[in-house]
Write a protein that holds these residues in place. Structure first.
Motif, short mmCIF file in Angstrom:
data_model
loop_
_atom_site.label_atom_id
_atom_site.label_comp_id
_atom_site.label_asym_id
_atom_site.label_seq_id
_atom_site.Cartn_x
_atom_site.Cartn_y
_atom_site.Cartn_z
N LYS A 1 0.83 -1.20 0.00
CA LYS A 1 0.00 0.00 0.00
C LYS A 1 0.87 1.26 0.00
O LYS A 1 0.60 2.22 -0.73
CB LYS A 1 -0.92 0.00 1.23
CG LYS A 1 -2.19 -0.78 1.04
CD LYS A 1 -3.15 -0.08 0.11
CE LYS A 1 -4.50 -0.79 0.06
NZ LYS A 1 -5.32 -0.37 -1.06
N ARG B 1 -3.00 2.61 -6.69
CA ARG B 1 -3.97 2.24 -5.67
C ARG B 1 -3.49 1.12 -4.76
O ARG B 1 -3.88 1.03 -3.61
CB ARG B 1 -5.28 1.81 -6.33
CG ARG B 1 -6.17 2.96 -6.65
CD ARG B 1 -7.41 2.46 -7.33
NE ARG B 1 -8.17 3.57 -7.89
CZ ARG B 1 -9.00 4.30 -7.17
NH1 ARG B 1 -9.16 4.03 -5.91
NH2 ARG B 1 -9.65 5.29 -7.72
N ASN C 1 -6.45 -3.88 -3.80
CA ASN C 1 -7.74 -3.43 -3.26
C ASN C 1 -8.88 -4.36 -3.66
O ASN C 1 -10.03 -3.99 -3.60
CB ASN C 1 -8.05 -2.00 -3.72
CG ASN C 1 -8.15 -1.90 -5.22
OD1 ASN C 1 -7.88 -2.88 -5.92
ND2 ASN C 1 -8.55 -0.76 -5.70
N PRO D 1 -12.50 -5.75 2.00
CA PRO D 1 -12.59 -4.29 2.01
C PRO D 1 -11.20 -3.66 2.01
O PRO D 1 -10.34 -4.03 2.81
CB PRO D 1 -13.34 -3.98 3.31
CG PRO D 1 -13.19 -5.21 4.15
CD PRO D 1 -13.06 -6.36 3.20
N PHE D 2 -10.94 -2.75 1.13
CA PHE D 2 -9.64 -2.08 0.95
C PHE D 2 -8.51 -3.08 0.70
O PHE D 2 -7.35 -2.79 0.94
CB PHE D 2 -9.26 -1.22 2.16
CG PHE D 2 -10.35 -0.27 2.57
CD1 PHE D 2 -10.64 0.83 1.78
CD2 PHE D 2 -11.08 -0.49 3.72
CE1 PHE D 2 -11.65 1.70 2.15
CE2 PHE D 2 -12.09 0.37 4.09
CZ PHE D 2 -12.38 1.47 3.30
#
Lengths: 116, 357
Positions: free
Chosen positions: B38, B47, B50, B54-55
């Protein structure tokens, strides 16, 4: 209790490693063939032996490391007791270092610390 | 008879603590891999992962499962016993370092004091050095046993680099030990409590800024992190010393690197940044009003926050600074850091003696 719990930690770490390493053996049956067992060197068939003589520079650094590492162990007791043993010990340490420094200087002059 | 005299509650609490510490190191290492991707993504304006959960929060589990299900290939020409021993040793040594780090002050359970440290031994710093030195063997044995020229070269490089930077690390710590006068990490943390400026002036970083800098650089080298990742330089050595490894053995090498990063971050926080000392708070006063358990818990959080900041710094540097050349690496270690650390040590010794009078 300190050393005992450390031994337990060592056992725990070893057991965990063994379980994890052999877990994948049970999950999947590996197939073997000659091509798969070859060492991977960018796809080109490997040439000659691998365990050959390598650059002597690594040995020289290892030797100098050995000298300094032993010296380091000598310094720990002094560092912990520096307030009790006072100035005389500091002078002694400086003399100790001076002798070692001459050794390092010699190694430097001989080109042992130079990477080629 | 002796067996019955053993304090079983103590054994029990230590066992629980060991399990928690090992699992927590593994979990944090797992999520550090995710955080690294990340952080890299943020720095490179992407990004990052992902898709899984979630995320992308389930990504590390997906990666771990993938590694387990991969086929375990052992090259026919390799030395098989050593080939298995290499990653195992890397993992074990990575886990062992956590034994002497004090994760917090003591819990108070029904009048029992439970220290949040696996073993408070009086040679803690020396123990860490011993275990860290053993980490070389994992890299060296793994690379050598692969019978691959790239692996061998990477392993020798890695070993040579780690032993070179260990010296400067040791000498920079000696300067710190002169101030503390103790090798026990718990004592070192307790000495850093209190002090002016909300407790910040008590931290060792104030007295040993140069020592900390040297220690930080050496920690990067010991963990094989960029800019010192010469043992796994992709552009020169394919994949470094773990090139022939697959499945969980590869996972171990990668995992050990992240655990090492976590532990060395925790170590830096402990030695130089007050460990579980909460800044701007007087723990003794707080313990009287809130009880010692909550304060101990907050202390653990404080240590973890400091550790995470260091881990972030590790990543930040990795995605910012390019790799050294090998001769530059050796020059920096032997001709700059070691003399600097020696000078720091001798000056600290003189100052300590001067002020002690």
């Amino acid at each position: 209790m300190g050393p005992a719990s450390m031994i337990v930690l060592i056992i725990a770490a070893v057991v965990f490693s063994l379980i994890a390493i052999f877990a994948s053996k049970f999950v999947l049956k590996a197939t073997r063939n000659k091509q798969k067992g070859e060492p991977y060197e960018c796809g080109v068939p490997t040439q000659g032996k691998t365990w050959v003589r390598f650059n002597v520079g690594y040995y020289l650094f290892a030797l100098i490391f050995l000298i300094f590492d032993v010296e380091l162990i000598f310094l720990y007791p002094w560092a912990v007791a520096v307030k009790q043993v006072g100035w005389i010990a500091l002078v002694e340490i400086i003399i100790f270092f001076f002798i070692l420094f001459i050794g390092l200087l010699y190694a430097h002059k001989k080109g042992a610390l130079k990477w080629t | 008879m002796d067996l019955l005299l053993v304090d079983w509650a103590l054994v029990f609490e230590k066992l629980i603590l060991i399990v928690i510490v090992v699992l927590a190191s593994l979990g944090i290492a797992l999520y550090t891999t995710f955080a690294e991707r990340k952080v890299a993504a943020v720095i490179q304006d992407r990004r990052g992962p992902n898709r899984a959960g979630p995320f992308g929060l389930l990504q590390p589990f997906a990666d771990g499962l993938k590694l387990i299900f991969k086929e375990d290939i052992i090259p026919l020409t390799s030395n098989k016993a050593l080939f298995v021993l290499g990653p195992g040793l890397a993992m074990v040594t990575a886990l062992l370092t956590s034994a002497v780090i004090p994760w917090g002050s003591a819990l108070d359970l029904d009048g029992r004091t439970v220290p949040l440290q696996i073993a408070d031994i009086n040679i803690g710093v020396l123990y860490i050095f011993g275990v860290v030195s053993m980490g070389v063997y994992g890299v060296m044995i793994g690379g050598w046993a692969s019978n691959n020229k790239f692996s061998l070269l990477a392993a020798i490089r890695g070993a040579s680099q780690i032993i070179s930077y260990e010296l400067a690390m040791g000498i920079s710590l000696i300067a710190l030990l002169m101030l503390t006068g103790s090798l026990s990490l718990k004592t070192i943390v307790e000495q850093q409590m209190g002090g002016g400026w909300g407790g910040l002036l008590g931290w060792n970083i104030i007295y040993q800024p140069l020592g900390f800098l040297i220690f930080l650089i050496c920690a990067f080298a010991e963990c094989n992190r960029t800019p010192f990742d010469l043992s796994e330089a992709e552009s020169e050595l394919n994949f470094g010393y773990h090139q022939e490894y697959s499945s969980m053995k590869l996972g171990f090498f990668l995992f050990a690197e992240y655990i090492n990063m976590f532990i060395s971050s925790a170590l830096m926080a402990t030695l130089f940044f007050g460990g579980y000392d909460i800044p701007f708070v007087n723990e003794a006063n707080l313990a009287q009003s809130w009880g010692p358990n909550i304060v101990a818990f907050l202390g653990v959080i404080a240590l973890l926050v400091k550790t995470v900041l260091f881990i972030f710094f590790f990543m930040w540097v990795r995605w910012t600074v390019p790799r050294f050349r090998y001769d530059q690496l050796m020059d920096l270690g032997w001709k700059k850091l070691i003399p600097l650390a020696l000078a720091n040590m001798l000056i600290t010794g003189a100052v300590v003696l001067w002020l002690n009078k």
